[in-house]
Motif scaffolding. Sequence first.
Motif, PDB file in Angstrom:
ATOM      1  N   ASP A  36       0.826  -1.206   0.000  1.00  0.00           N
ATOM      2  CA  ASP A  36       0.000   0.000   0.000  1.00  0.00           C
ATOM      3  C   ASP A  36       0.865   1.264   0.000  1.00  0.00           C
ATOM      4  O   ASP A  36       0.592   2.217  -0.737  1.00  0.00           O
ATOM      5  N   GLY A  37       1.913   1.265   0.823  1.00  0.00           N
ATOM      6  CA  GLY A  37       2.811   2.424   0.864  1.00  0.00           C
ATOM      7  C   GLY A  37       3.521   2.636  -0.456  1.00  0.00           C
ATOM      8  O   GLY A  37       3.684   3.775  -0.916  1.00  0.00           O
ATOM      9  N   ALA A  38       3.940   1.548  -1.093  1.00  0.00           N
ATOM     10  CA  ALA A  38       4.620   1.646  -2.385  1.00  0.00           C
ATOM     11  C   ALA A  38       3.681   2.195  -3.453  1.00  0.00           C
ATOM     12  O   ALA A  38       4.049   3.101  -4.214  1.00  0.00           O
ATOM     13  N   LEU A  39       2.482   1.669  -3.512  1.00  0.00           N
ATOM     14  CA  LEU A  39       1.524   2.129  -4.529  1.00  0.00           C
ATOM     15  C   LEU A  39       1.115   3.578  -4.294  1.00  0.00           C
ATOM     16  O   LEU A  39       0.961   4.350  -5.244  1.00  0.00           O
ATOM     17  N   ARG A  40       0.982   3.972  -3.031  1.00  0.00           N
ATOM     18  CA  ARG A  40       0.658   5.363  -2.718  1.00  0.00           C
ATOM     19  C   ARG A  40       1.793   6.281  -3.172  1.00  0.00           C
ATOM     20  O   ARG A  40       1.560   7.338  -3.773  1.00  0.00           O
ATOM     21  N   ALA A  41       3.028   5.881  -2.912  1.00  0.00           N
ATOM     22  CA  ALA A  41       4.175   6.694  -3.337  1.00  0.00           C
ATOM     23  C   ALA A  41       4.217   6.823  -4.855  1.00  0.00           C
ATOM     24  O   ALA A  41       4.463   7.921  -5.376  1.00  0.00           O
ATOM     25  N   LEU A  42       3.979   5.735  -5.555  1.00  0.00           N
ATOM     26  CA  LEU A  42       3.982   5.791  -7.023  1.00  0.00           C
ATOM     27  C   LEU A  42       2.900   6.734  -7.530  1.00  0.00           C
ATOM     28  O   LEU A  42       3.145   7.546  -8.437  1.00  0.00           O
ATOM     29  N   HIS A  43       1.726   6.662  -6.936  1.00  0.00           N
ATOM     30  CA  HIS A  43       0.638   7.565  -7.332  1.00  0.00           C
ATOM     31  C   HIS A  43       1.028   9.025  -7.076  1.00  0.00           C
ATOM     32  O   HIS A  43       0.800   9.893  -7.929  1.00  0.00           O
ATOM     33  N   GLU A  44       1.631   9.290  -5.923  1.00  0.00           N
ATOM     34  CA  GLU A  44       2.071  10.653  -5.597  1.00  0.00           C
ATOM     35  C   GLU A  44       3.104  11.167  -6.595  1.00  0.00           C
ATOM     36  O   GLU A  44       3.189  12.369  -6.851  1.00  0.00           O
ATOM     37  N   LEU A  45       3.887  10.259  -7.166  1.00  0.00           N
ATOM     38  CA  LEU A  45       4.913  10.636  -8.145  1.00  0.00           C
ATOM     39  C   LEU A  45       4.370  10.702  -9.565  1.00  0.00           C
ATOM     40  O   LEU A  45       5.115  10.974 -10.503  1.00  0.00           O
ATOM     41  N   GLY A  46       3.089  10.414  -9.736  1.00  0.00           N
ATOM     42  CA  GLY A  46       2.479  10.470 -11.063  1.00  0.00           C
ATOM     43  C   GLY A  46       2.662   9.205 -11.875  1.00  0.00           C
ATOM     44  O   GLY A  46       2.442   9.198 -13.080  1.00  0.00           O
TER      45      GLY A  46
END
Length: 168
Positions: A36-46
Amino acid sequence: MSGKGAPELSVKNCGDLRVAVVAALWHERIMDGLVDGALRALHELGIDEPTLLRVPGSFELPVVAKVLAGRGYDAIVALGVVVRGGTPHFEYVCQGVTQGLTQVTVDTGVPIGFGVLTCDTEEQALDRAGIEGSTEDKGHEAVTAAVATAATLRTVSEPWRQGRGAGA
Protein backbone atom coordinates in the motif's frame (compact mmCIF):
# COMPACT_ATOMS: atom_id res chain seq x y z
CA MET A 1 14.73 4.09 15.31
CA SER A 2 16.23 3.11 11.95
CA GLY A 3 14.68 6.08 10.13
CA LYS A 4 16.92 8.65 11.79
CA GLY A 5 19.02 10.58 9.33
CA ALA A 6 16.96 9.64 6.26
CA PRO A 7 17.27 12.15 3.41
CA GLU A 8 14.33 14.15 2.15
CA LEU A 9 14.13 13.29 -1.54
CA SER A 10 12.37 15.47 -4.06
CA VAL A 11 11.53 13.65 -7.26
CA LYS A 12 9.92 15.43 -10.20
CA ASN A 13 9.05 14.74 -13.83
CA CYS A 14 9.07 10.97 -13.47
CA GLY A 15 5.52 10.06 -14.49
CA ASP A 16 6.79 8.42 -17.66
CA LEU A 17 9.06 5.95 -15.86
CA ARG A 18 8.20 2.25 -16.05
CA VAL A 19 8.26 0.94 -12.50
CA ALA A 20 7.59 -2.56 -11.21
CA VAL A 21 6.90 -3.59 -7.63
CA VAL A 22 7.75 -7.17 -6.66
CA ALA A 23 6.37 -8.22 -3.29
CA ALA A 24 6.58 -11.38 -1.23
CA LEU A 25 3.50 -13.05 0.20
CA TRP A 26 4.80 -14.09 3.65
CA HIS A 27 3.50 -12.05 6.63
CA GLU A 28 0.34 -10.82 4.91
CA ARG A 29 -0.49 -7.86 7.18
CA ILE A 30 3.04 -6.47 6.98
CA MET A 31 3.24 -7.03 3.23
CA ASP A 32 -0.14 -5.38 2.63
CA GLY A 33 1.19 -2.29 4.41
CA LEU A 34 4.41 -2.26 2.39
CA VAL A 35 2.55 -2.68 -0.91
CA ASP A 36 0.00 0.00 0.00
CA GLY A 37 2.81 2.42 0.86
CA ALA A 38 4.62 1.65 -2.39
CA LEU A 39 1.52 2.13 -4.53
CA ARG A 40 0.66 5.36 -2.72
CA ALA A 41 4.17 6.69 -3.34
CA LEU A 42 3.98 5.79 -7.02
CA HIS A 43 0.64 7.56 -7.33
CA GLU A 44 2.07 10.65 -5.60
CA LEU A 45 4.91 10.64 -8.14
CA GLY A 46 2.48 10.47 -11.06
CA ILE A 47 3.23 6.84 -11.90
CA ASP A 48 -0.31 5.53 -12.07
CA GLU A 49 0.18 2.22 -13.90
CA PRO A 50 3.01 0.34 -12.21
CA THR A 51 3.41 -3.40 -12.61
CA LEU A 52 2.72 -5.31 -9.38
CA LEU A 53 3.90 -8.91 -9.08
CA ARG A 54 3.69 -11.18 -6.05
CA VAL A 55 6.15 -13.98 -5.29
CA PRO A 56 6.04 -16.68 -2.61
CA GLY A 57 8.76 -15.23 -0.37
CA SER A 58 11.63 -12.79 -0.14
CA PHE A 59 14.14 -15.29 -1.51
CA GLU A 60 12.33 -15.19 -4.88
CA LEU A 61 12.63 -11.40 -5.27
CA PRO A 62 16.04 -11.30 -7.07
CA VAL A 63 15.13 -13.62 -9.94
CA VAL A 64 11.94 -11.72 -10.74
CA ALA A 65 13.79 -8.39 -10.43
CA LYS A 66 16.39 -9.62 -12.91
CA VAL A 67 13.79 -10.60 -15.47
CA LEU A 68 12.00 -7.25 -15.08
CA ALA A 69 15.27 -5.33 -15.42
CA GLY A 70 15.83 -7.10 -18.72
CA ARG A 71 12.38 -6.13 -19.95
CA GLY A 72 12.87 -2.39 -19.96
CA TYR A 73 11.75 -1.24 -16.54
CA ASP A 74 13.37 1.98 -15.35
CA ALA A 75 13.12 1.07 -11.67
CA ILE A 76 12.10 -1.91 -9.57
CA VAL A 77 10.94 -2.01 -5.97
CA ALA A 78 11.52 -5.21 -3.99
CA LEU A 79 9.32 -5.68 -0.93
CA GLY A 80 9.58 -8.46 1.60
CA VAL A 81 9.96 -9.31 5.25
CA VAL A 82 12.15 -11.82 7.03
CA VAL A 83 11.68 -12.23 10.77
CA ARG A 84 14.46 -13.82 12.81
CA GLY A 85 13.76 -17.27 14.14
CA GLY A 86 15.73 -19.76 16.14
CA THR A 87 17.76 -21.15 13.21
CA PRO A 88 20.36 -19.78 10.78
CA HIS A 89 17.64 -19.60 8.09
CA PHE A 90 17.22 -15.86 8.78
CA GLU A 91 20.86 -15.10 7.94
CA TYR A 92 20.83 -17.24 4.79
CA VAL A 93 17.67 -15.68 3.41
CA CYS A 94 18.68 -12.11 4.28
CA GLN A 95 22.13 -12.56 2.78
CA GLY A 96 20.80 -14.24 -0.36
CA VAL A 97 18.15 -11.60 -0.99
CA THR A 98 20.50 -8.69 -0.33
CA GLN A 99 23.30 -10.08 -2.50
CA GLY A 100 20.88 -11.14 -5.22
CA LEU A 101 19.21 -7.74 -5.49
CA THR A 102 22.57 -5.97 -5.34
CA GLN A 103 23.90 -8.13 -8.15
CA VAL A 104 20.84 -7.44 -10.31
CA THR A 105 21.05 -3.68 -9.91
CA VAL A 106 24.82 -3.52 -10.47
CA ASP A 107 24.75 -5.90 -13.46
CA THR A 108 21.78 -4.25 -15.18
CA GLY A 109 22.05 -0.61 -14.13
CA VAL A 110 18.38 -0.66 -13.13
CA PRO A 111 17.84 0.79 -9.64
CA ILE A 112 16.08 -1.42 -7.12
CA GLY A 113 14.36 0.09 -4.12
CA PHE A 114 15.23 -2.17 -1.20
CA GLY A 115 12.06 -2.58 0.83
CA VAL A 116 12.97 -5.88 2.44
CA LEU A 117 12.48 -5.73 6.19
CA THR A 118 14.96 -7.85 8.14
CA CYS A 119 13.72 -7.71 11.70
CA ASP A 120 14.25 -9.54 14.95
CA THR A 121 10.52 -9.54 15.76
CA GLU A 122 7.19 -9.23 13.99
CA GLU A 123 6.51 -6.10 16.07
CA GLN A 124 9.58 -4.41 14.56
CA ALA A 125 8.33 -5.25 11.09
CA LEU A 126 4.84 -3.93 11.85
CA ASP A 127 6.43 -0.68 13.05
CA ARG A 128 8.08 -0.25 9.64
CA ALA A 129 5.18 -1.47 7.45
CA GLY A 130 3.38 1.83 7.02
CA ILE A 131 0.18 0.61 8.63
CA GLU A 132 -1.81 2.44 11.28
CA GLY A 133 0.42 2.90 14.31
CA SER A 134 3.69 2.41 12.39
CA THR A 135 6.48 4.92 12.81
CA GLU A 136 7.93 4.22 9.36
CA ASP A 137 6.67 3.43 5.86
CA LYS A 138 9.40 1.40 4.17
CA GLY A 139 7.29 0.60 1.09
CA HIS A 140 6.91 4.31 0.39
CA GLU A 141 10.62 4.93 1.09
CA ALA A 142 11.73 2.12 -1.25
CA VAL A 143 9.73 3.61 -4.13
CA THR A 144 11.09 7.09 -3.52
CA ALA A 145 14.68 5.79 -3.46
CA ALA A 146 14.28 3.72 -6.64
CA VAL A 147 12.54 6.46 -8.61
CA ALA A 148 14.97 9.15 -7.41
CA THR A 149 17.87 6.97 -8.53
CA ALA A 150 16.23 6.30 -11.92
CA ALA A 151 15.73 10.05 -12.35
CA THR A 152 19.39 10.66 -11.48
CA LEU A 153 20.52 8.04 -13.98
CA ARG A 154 18.39 9.68 -16.65
CA THR A 155 20.23 12.98 -16.15
CA VAL A 156 23.68 11.47 -16.45
CA SER A 157 23.02 9.09 -19.33
CA GLU A 158 21.15 11.32 -21.76
CA PRO A 159 23.76 14.11 -22.02
CA TRP A 160 26.49 11.47 -22.35
CA ARG A 161 24.76 9.87 -25.33
CA GLN A 162 24.04 13.21 -26.96
CA GLY A 163 27.55 14.56 -26.44
CA ARG A 164 29.55 11.49 -27.45
CA GLY A 165 27.36 9.62 -29.86
CA ALA A 166 26.40 5.98 -29.78
CA GLY A 167 29.10 3.54 -28.77
CA ALA A 168 31.36 6.14 -27.21
